[in-house]
Design a protein around this motif. Structure first.
Motif, PDB file in Angstrom:
ATOM      1  N   UNK A   1      33.586  18.407  77.643  1.00  0.00           N
ATOM      2  CA  UNK A   1      32.533  17.533  77.141  1.00  0.00           C
ATOM      3  C   UNK A   1      33.043  16.095  77.130  1.00  0.00           C
ATOM      4  N   UNK A   2      32.268  15.195  77.731  1.00  0.00           N
ATOM      5  CA  UNK A   2      32.680  13.798  77.774  1.00  0.00           C
ATOM      6  C   UNK A   2      31.455  12.894  77.804  1.00  0.00           C
ATOM      7  N   UNK A   3      31.722  11.610  77.674  1.00  0.00           N
ATOM      8  CA  UNK A   3      30.690  10.595  77.840  1.00  0.00           C
ATOM      9  C   UNK A   3      31.150   9.714  78.990  1.00  0.00           C
ATOM     10  N   UNK A   4      30.272   9.614  80.007  1.00  0.00           N
ATOM     11  CA  UNK A   4      30.597   8.822  81.188  1.00  0.00           C
ATOM     12  C   UNK A   4      29.382   8.009  81.572  1.00  0.00           C
ATOM     13  N   UNK A   5      29.572   6.703  81.684  1.00  0.00           N
ATOM     14  CA  UNK A   5      28.503   5.798  82.115  1.00  0.00           C
ATOM     15  C   UNK A   5      27.221   5.995  81.308  1.00  0.00           C
ATOM     16  N   UNK A   6      27.354   6.107  79.984  1.00  0.00           N
ATOM     17  CA  UNK A   6      26.193   6.218  79.115  1.00  0.00           C
ATOM     18  C   UNK A   6      25.521   7.578  79.121  1.00  0.00           C
ATOM     19  N   UNK A   7      26.206   8.580  79.647  1.00  0.00           N
ATOM     20  CA  UNK A   7      25.642   9.931  79.685  1.00  0.00           C
ATOM     21  C   UNK A   7      26.600  10.935  79.057  1.00  0.00           C
ATOM     22  N   UNK A   8      26.007  11.926  78.409  1.00  0.00           N
ATOM     23  CA  UNK A   8      26.785  13.074  77.951  1.00  0.00           C
ATOM     24  C   UNK A   8      26.998  13.966  79.161  1.00  0.00           C
ATOM     25  N   UNK A   9      28.223  14.385  79.372  1.00  0.00           N
ATOM     26  CA  UNK A   9      28.532  15.249  80.511  1.00  0.00           C
ATOM     27  C   UNK A   9      29.040  16.581  79.978  1.00  0.00           C
ATOM     28  N   UNK A  10      28.282  17.624  80.270  1.00  0.00           N
ATOM     29  CA  UNK A  10      28.662  18.995  79.957  1.00  0.00           C
ATOM     30  C   UNK A  10      29.177  19.596  81.259  1.00  0.00           C
ATOM     31  N   UNK A  11      30.478  19.530  81.465  1.00  0.00           N
ATOM     32  CA  UNK A  11      31.114  20.049  82.668  1.00  0.00           C
ATOM     33  C   UNK A  11      31.456  21.512  82.393  1.00  0.00           C
ATOM     34  N   UNK A  12      30.605  22.410  82.884  1.00  0.00           N
ATOM     35  CA  UNK A  12      30.750  23.839  82.615  1.00  0.00           C
ATOM     36  C   UNK A  12      31.606  24.460  83.714  1.00  0.00           C
ATOM     37  N   UNK A  13      32.631  25.182  83.276  1.00  0.00           N
ATOM     38  CA  UNK A  13      33.567  25.796  84.223  1.00  0.00           C
ATOM     39  C   UNK A  13      33.702  27.293  83.926  1.00  0.00           C
ATOM     40  N   UNK A  14      34.213  28.013  84.900  1.00  0.00           N
ATOM     41  CA  UNK A  14      34.411  29.453  84.727  1.00  0.00           C
ATOM     42  C   UNK A  14      35.720  29.723  83.991  1.00  0.00           C
ATOM     43  N   UNK A  15      36.063  30.986  83.833  1.00  0.00           N
ATOM     44  CA  UNK A  15      37.253  31.389  83.075  1.00  0.00           C
ATOM     45  C   UNK A  15      38.552  30.855  83.690  1.00  0.00           C
ATOM     46  N   UNK A  16      38.534  30.543  84.982  1.00  0.00           N
ATOM     47  CA  UNK A  16      39.716  29.982  85.646  1.00  0.00           C
ATOM     48  C   UNK A  16      39.683  28.458  85.652  1.00  0.00           C
ATOM     49  N   UNK A  17      38.747  27.862  84.927  1.00  0.00           N
ATOM     50  CA  UNK A  17      38.578  26.413  84.803  1.00  0.00           C
ATOM     51  C   UNK A  17      38.136  25.766  86.116  1.00  0.00           C
ATOM     52  N   UNK A  18      37.404  26.543  86.933  1.00  0.00           N
ATOM     53  CA  UNK A  18      36.838  26.008  88.171  1.00  0.00           C
ATOM     54  C   UNK A  18      35.400  25.578  87.893  1.00  0.00           C
ATOM     55  N   UNK A  19      35.002  24.395  88.403  1.00  0.00           N
ATOM     56  CA  UNK A  19      33.656  23.879  88.130  1.00  0.00           C
ATOM     57  C   UNK A  19      32.549  24.851  88.551  1.00  0.00           C
ATOM     58  N   UNK A  20      31.563  25.014  87.669  1.00  0.00           N
ATOM     59  CA  UNK A  20      30.377  25.809  87.967  1.00  0.00           C
ATOM     60  C   UNK A  20      29.180  24.880  88.099  1.00  0.00           C
TER      61      UNK A  20
END
Length: 158
Positions: A56-75
């Motif tokens: 979870x982060x804030x980037x360029x005025x947006x909340x970013x929910x970067x959801x990843x799998x159990x191996x921490x690979x982007x979904x």
């Protein structure tokens, strides 16, 4: 939790603001992360069995929910405009400051009143989180409340 279907297994907060939060905000953030680890409902539509890691982060005025799998690979990344949350975040931060002052002064009645207001703001933040994530992420109300707390911890420079 016996049934771990469609849930977060880890949450990572990313951003500079984490270095500038007060002790009370730090405690709130840590409690929200612990509570999320114990119980949550969080999954992307179509991925109801996914054990997710959330960055979870804030980037360029947006909340970013970067959801990843159990191996921490982007979904999938889900981005939300931060604007609708700004007033609630600012009000929540003011309540935390008032709470810290009341604790320092030992004013029990004021502490209880502020705590009630804080719960109310958490509920408003959770409702907004549910509304903004509708159709993008499936979450329950307690998870939304905890995520709102984490968003407040991330955003300290309104």
């Amino acid at each position: 939790m016996a049934d771990a279907k469609g849930r977060l297994t880890q949450v990572f907060l990313e951003g500079e603001a984490l270095h500038r939060i007060s002790a009370l905000q730090q405690a709130d953030r840590e409690q929200a992360v612990l509570d999320l680890a114990q119980e949550n409902e969080f999954y992307l539509p179509g991925y109801s069995d996914l054990q997710s890691i959330l960055h979870l982060s804030i980037q360029e005025g947006r909340l970013v929910f970067d959801v990843r799998d159990a191996e921490d690979k982007p979904v999938q990344a889900v981005l939300l405009a931060l604007g609708p949350f700004k007033t609630l975040i600012r009000d929540y931060r003011m309540l935390l400051d008032s709470y810290a002052s009341a604790v320092a002064e030992g004013r029990e009645a004021r502490i209880q009143a502020i705590d009630m207001g804080r719960r109310g703001l958490h509920n408003e933040g959770a409702e907004l989180m549910l509304e903004r994530l509708a159709g993008k992420v499936v979450i329950d109300f307690p998870t939304a409340r905890r995520l709102f707390t984490l968003v407040c911890a991330l955003h300290q420079t309104l």
